[in-house]
Design a protein around this motif. Structure first.
Motif, PDB file in Angstrom:
ATOM      1  N   ARG A  66       0.441  -1.308   0.378  1.00  0.00           N
ATOM      2  CA  ARG A  66       0.093  -0.363  -0.397  1.00  0.00           C
ATOM      3  C   ARG A  66       1.076   1.246   0.190  1.00  0.00           C
ATOM      4  O   ARG A  66       0.384   2.319   0.744  1.00  0.00           O
ATOM      5  CB  ARG A  66      -0.639  -0.100   0.874  1.00  0.00           C
ATOM      6  CG  ARG A  66      -1.814  -0.814   0.632  1.00  0.00           C
ATOM      7  CD  ARG A  66      -2.993  -1.165  -0.162  1.00  0.00           C
ATOM      8  NE  ARG A  66      -3.672   0.127  -0.174  1.00  0.00           N
ATOM      9  CZ  ARG A  66      -5.127  -0.340   0.679  1.00  0.00           C
ATOM     10  NH1 ARG A  66      -5.738  -1.955   1.214  1.00  0.00           N
ATOM     11  NH2 ARG A  66      -5.847   1.055   0.271  1.00  0.00           N
ATOM     12  N   GLU A  67       2.016   1.110  -0.566  1.00  0.00           N
ATOM     13  CA  GLU A  67       2.936   2.370  -0.742  1.00  0.00           C
ATOM     14  C   GLU A  67       2.019   3.495  -2.211  1.00  0.00           C
ATOM     15  O   GLU A  67       2.245   2.934  -2.786  1.00  0.00           O
ATOM     16  CB  GLU A  67       3.845   2.284  -1.599  1.00  0.00           C
ATOM     17  CG  GLU A  67       5.350   3.101  -1.044  1.00  0.00           C
ATOM     18  CD  GLU A  67       6.600   2.726  -1.368  1.00  0.00           C
ATOM     19  OE1 GLU A  67       7.007   1.678  -1.088  1.00  0.00           O
ATOM     20  OE2 GLU A  67       7.255   3.911  -2.357  1.00  0.00           O
ATOM     21  N   PRO A  68       1.570   4.427  -1.512  1.00  0.00           N
ATOM     22  CA  PRO A  68       1.356   5.003  -3.381  1.00  0.00           C
ATOM     23  C   PRO A  68       1.695   5.021  -4.487  1.00  0.00           C
ATOM     24  O   PRO A  68       3.162   4.971  -4.491  1.00  0.00           O
ATOM     25  CB  PRO A  68       1.189   6.466  -2.874  1.00  0.00           C
ATOM     26  CG  PRO A  68       1.531   6.714  -1.231  1.00  0.00           C
ATOM     27  CD  PRO A  68       2.380   5.456  -0.408  1.00  0.00           C
ATOM     28  N   LEU A  69       1.055   4.529  -5.447  1.00  0.00           N
ATOM     29  CA  LEU A  69       1.813   4.328  -6.567  1.00  0.00           C
ATOM     30  C   LEU A  69       2.283   5.346  -6.805  1.00  0.00           C
ATOM     31  O   LEU A  69       3.733   5.545  -7.959  1.00  0.00           O
ATOM     32  CB  LEU A  69       0.372   4.832  -7.576  1.00  0.00           C
ATOM     33  CG  LEU A  69       0.554   4.161  -9.084  1.00  0.00           C
ATOM     34  CD1 LEU A  69       1.570   2.473  -9.333  1.00  0.00           C
ATOM     35  CD2 LEU A  69      -0.760   4.103 -10.168  1.00  0.00           C
ATOM     36  N   GLN A  70       2.285   6.999  -6.351  1.00  0.00           N
ATOM     37  CA  GLN A  70       3.255   7.664  -6.727  1.00  0.00           C
ATOM     38  C   GLN A  70       3.997   8.359  -6.069  1.00  0.00           C
ATOM     39  O   GLN A  70       4.793   8.726  -6.994  1.00  0.00           O
ATOM     40  CB  GLN A  70       2.074   9.161  -6.808  1.00  0.00           C
ATOM     41  CG  GLN A  70       0.892   9.257  -7.121  1.00  0.00           C
ATOM     42  CD  GLN A  70      -0.528   8.155  -6.490  1.00  0.00           C
ATOM     43  OE1 GLN A  70      -0.281   8.008  -5.789  1.00  0.00           O
ATOM     44  NE2 GLN A  70      -1.860   9.160  -6.836  1.00  0.00           N
ATOM     45  N   HIS A  71       4.341   7.509  -5.267  1.00  0.00           N
ATOM     46  CA  HIS A  71       5.746   7.643  -4.727  1.00  0.00           C
ATOM     47  C   HIS A  71       6.692   6.864  -5.374  1.00  0.00           C
ATOM     48  O   HIS A  71       7.744   7.038  -5.447  1.00  0.00           O
ATOM     49  CB  HIS A  71       5.625   7.146  -2.662  1.00  0.00           C
ATOM     50  CG  HIS A  71       4.909   7.899  -2.114  1.00  0.00           C
ATOM     51  ND1 HIS A  71       5.368   8.104  -1.329  1.00  0.00           N
ATOM     52  CD2 HIS A  71       4.425   9.835  -2.795  1.00  0.00           C
ATOM     53  CE1 HIS A  71       4.883   9.457  -0.477  1.00  0.00           C
ATOM     54  NE2 HIS A  71       4.381   9.527  -1.748  1.00  0.00           N
ATOM     55  N   LEU A  83       4.394  15.960 -11.341  1.00  0.00           N
ATOM     56  CA  LEU A  83       4.778  16.525 -10.510  1.00  0.00           C
ATOM     57  C   LEU A  83       5.375  15.961  -9.841  1.00  0.00           C
ATOM     58  O   LEU A  83       5.338  14.300  -9.237  1.00  0.00           O
ATOM     59  CB  LEU A  83       4.011  17.744  -9.212  1.00  0.00           C
ATOM     60  CG  LEU A  83       3.118  18.384 -10.209  1.00  0.00           C
ATOM     61  CD1 LEU A  83       1.780  19.092  -9.174  1.00  0.00           C
ATOM     62  CD2 LEU A  83       3.668  19.574 -11.174  1.00  0.00           C
ATOM     63  N   LYS A  84       6.488  15.862  -9.517  1.00  0.00           N
ATOM     64  CA  LYS A  84       7.356  15.320  -8.642  1.00  0.00           C
ATOM     65  C   LYS A  84       6.785  15.258  -7.347  1.00  0.00           C
ATOM     66  O   LYS A  84       6.304  15.881  -6.691  1.00  0.00           O
ATOM     67  CB  LYS A  84       8.897  15.215  -8.501  1.00  0.00           C
ATOM     68  CG  LYS A  84      10.056  15.235  -9.490  1.00  0.00           C
ATOM     69  CD  LYS A  84      11.098  14.954  -9.249  1.00  0.00           C
ATOM     70  CE  LYS A  84      11.866  14.532 -10.649  1.00  0.00           C
ATOM     71  NZ  LYS A  84      13.230  13.949 -10.644  1.00  0.00           N
ATOM     72  N   VAL A  85       6.992  13.531  -7.127  1.00  0.00           N
ATOM     73  CA  VAL A  85       6.140  13.349  -5.455  1.00  0.00           C
ATOM     74  C   VAL A  85       7.038  12.146  -5.342  1.00  0.00           C
ATOM     75  O   VAL A  85       8.000  11.157  -5.356  1.00  0.00           O
ATOM     76  CB  VAL A  85       4.969  13.599  -5.455  1.00  0.00           C
ATOM     77  CG1 VAL A  85       4.146  14.008  -6.075  1.00  0.00           C
ATOM     78  CG2 VAL A  85       4.488  11.759  -6.531  1.00  0.00           C
ATOM     79  N   VAL A  91       0.643  14.190  -1.922  1.00  0.00           N
ATOM     80  CA  VAL A  91      -0.078  14.067  -3.380  1.00  0.00           C
ATOM     81  C   VAL A  91      -1.383  14.598  -3.736  1.00  0.00           C
ATOM     82  O   VAL A  91      -1.922  14.315  -3.172  1.00  0.00           O
ATOM     83  CB  VAL A  91      -0.050  11.706  -3.220  1.00  0.00           C
ATOM     84  CG1 VAL A  91      -0.125  12.017  -4.759  1.00  0.00           C
ATOM     85  CG2 VAL A  91       1.469  11.317  -2.984  1.00  0.00           C
ATOM     86  N   PRO A  92      -0.948  15.402  -4.635  1.00  0.00           N
ATOM     87  CA  PRO A  92      -2.007  16.139  -4.949  1.00  0.00           C
ATOM     88  C   PRO A  92      -2.753  14.807  -5.452  1.00  0.00           C
ATOM     89  O   PRO A  92      -2.945  13.975  -6.926  1.00  0.00           O
ATOM     90  CB  PRO A  92      -1.470  16.832  -6.699  1.00  0.00           C
ATOM     91  CG  PRO A  92      -0.114  16.332  -6.901  1.00  0.00           C
ATOM     92  CD  PRO A  92       0.008  15.527  -5.607  1.00  0.00           C
ATOM     93  N   ARG A  93      -4.747  15.526  -5.385  1.00  0.00           N
ATOM     94  CA  ARG A  93      -5.403  14.754  -5.820  1.00  0.00           C
ATOM     95  C   ARG A  93      -6.313  15.046  -7.225  1.00  0.00           C
ATOM     96  O   ARG A  93      -6.180  16.560  -7.079  1.00  0.00           O
ATOM     97  CB  ARG A  93      -6.232  14.432  -4.262  1.00  0.00           C
ATOM     98  CG  ARG A  93      -5.747  14.394  -3.215  1.00  0.00           C
ATOM     99  CD  ARG A  93      -5.655  13.076  -3.510  1.00  0.00           C
ATOM    100  NE  ARG A  93      -5.613  12.051  -2.532  1.00  0.00           N
ATOM    101  CZ  ARG A  93      -4.304  12.545  -1.167  1.00  0.00           C
ATOM    102  NH1 ARG A  93      -2.975  12.976  -1.123  1.00  0.00           N
ATOM    103  NH2 ARG A  93      -4.520  11.936   0.453  1.00  0.00           N
ATOM    104  N   PHE A  94      -6.889  14.078  -7.739  1.00  0.00           N
ATOM    105  CA  PHE A  94      -7.901  14.478  -8.867  1.00  0.00           C
ATOM    106  C   PHE A  94      -8.640  15.795  -7.888  1.00  0.00           C
ATOM    107  O   PHE A  94      -8.578  16.748  -9.300  1.00  0.00           O
ATOM    108  CB  PHE A  94      -8.242  13.697  -9.537  1.00  0.00           C
ATOM    109  CG  PHE A  94      -9.621  13.852 -10.313  1.00  0.00           C
ATOM    110  CD1 PHE A  94      -9.166  14.182 -11.324  1.00  0.00           C
ATOM    111  CD2 PHE A  94     -10.482  13.932  -9.996  1.00  0.00           C
ATOM    112  CE1 PHE A  94      -9.581  14.290 -12.928  1.00  0.00           C
ATOM    113  CE2 PHE A  94     -11.871  13.937 -11.811  1.00  0.00           C
ATOM    114  CZ  PHE A  94     -11.192  14.125 -12.649  1.00  0.00           C
TER     115      PHE A  94
END
Ligand code: SAM
Ligand code: GLN
Length: 269
Positions: A66-71, A83-85, A91-94
């Motif tokens: 469950r590490e965020p996909l974006q990470h 964006l780099k995160v 993490v910016p949201r839709f």
């Protein structure tokens, strides 16, 4: 293993881990690894191409935990940007893309070079989109040095001009006067309401999420400070949680705001 079976086995693992977007996440991880689009991946899956699952086992295991996909990808989409995160930044949201849209529409209707401040800019998402999509002069305030590092890098990567201020908005916002717009996605979760998703409660910074017993401390502060920093006729745009509309409207009206309106996000919340 063929690609189709590889995707199916990852989807099964992600679903078992409770990930709602299992199919999308599996396809995005593999297509990112192969350097192709998701559409191209789907096309290759149909034609029975081979794929060595072990190549992305490490990434699959991280997502399964469950590490965020974006990470894992190191990137998050926001409007027209990536964006780099990573650890240390929200993490910016839709749904925040709508917050930007309302701000953009407001700024575009003002002749000349309006001035706006994004309070709690995090990765820089709102500020960067405003700088890219309007003629306005954009500043951004962020208290977390880690988050501000991401914002600085994203501002540069996106090739926009944003004046980034590192500090607490409670002092920094008052250094602005005569602004046209204050916009913010502030922390708004009540202190004792832990979000269910591990991606949020383990990986988004606490400073980005929680704001007092009812979640509204930051919004109350913004309601009073923005009134001082804005010109007469200026606008305050705030994101808040589903279910806080009445409370937020009330506190704004009590603070003397006029023309308060509530906007549902793209999924109607
Ligand atoms: N604007 C970004 C977005 O929408 O993706 C980030 C939003 S996040 C929900 C809230 C941000 O406000 C976090 O980056 C947090 O560090 C910042 N923040 C919280 N309290 C703050 C304060 N007192 N002064 C400045 N920034 C603050
Ligand atoms: N929308 C965030 C969530 O999904 C909360 C962000 C915030 O407090 N601004 O938990």
């Amino acid at each position: 293993m063929n690609l189709k079976a590889a995707i199916a086995s990852i989807v099964e693992r992600f679903s078992a881990a409770g990930i709602a977007s299992a199919q999308a996440d599996a396809e995005i991880l593999i297509s990112n690894h192969l350097g192709i689009s998701r559409g191209e991946l789907q096309a290759r899956a149909i034609t029975g191409q081979e794929f060595e699952l072990s190549e992305i086992e490490e990434q699959v295991a991280r997502r399964e935990a469950r590490e965020p996909l974006q990470h894992i990808l190191g990137l998050a989409p926001f409007r027209s940007f990536e964006l780099k995160v990573g650890p240390g930044v929200f993490v910016p949201r839709f749904e925040t893309e709508l917050v930007s849209q309302l701000a953009i529409d407001f700024l575009r209707a003002i002749p000349g070079r309006p001035r706006a401040v994004d309070v709690g800019t995090g990765s820089g998402a709102i500020a960067i989109s405003l700088a890219a999509e309007t003629e306005a002069e954009i500043s951004a305030i962020e208290l977390s040095a880690d988050a501000a590092d991401y914002a600085r890098e994203n501002i540069e990567r996106c090739g926009v001009s944003v004046d980034l201020v590192l500090g607490d908005f409670q002092t920094e916002l008052l250094k602005f006067t005569n602004l046209d717009l204050v916009v913010s996605n502030p922390p708004y979760i009540p202190l004792d309401a832990t979000p269910i998703d591990p991606e949020v409660n383990r990986h988004d910074p606490e400073l980005a999420l929680y704001s007092g017993p009812d979640g509204l401390d930051a919004i109350r502060e913004l309601a009073s400070l923005s009134e001082i920093a804005l010109r007469s006729g200026g606008m305050l745009i705030l994101e808040h949680a589903d279910g806080q509309s009445d409370a937020v409207r009330e506190l704004l009206l009590e603070a003397g705001w006029r023309g308060v309106s509530v906007h549902p996000d793209p999924v109607g919340r």
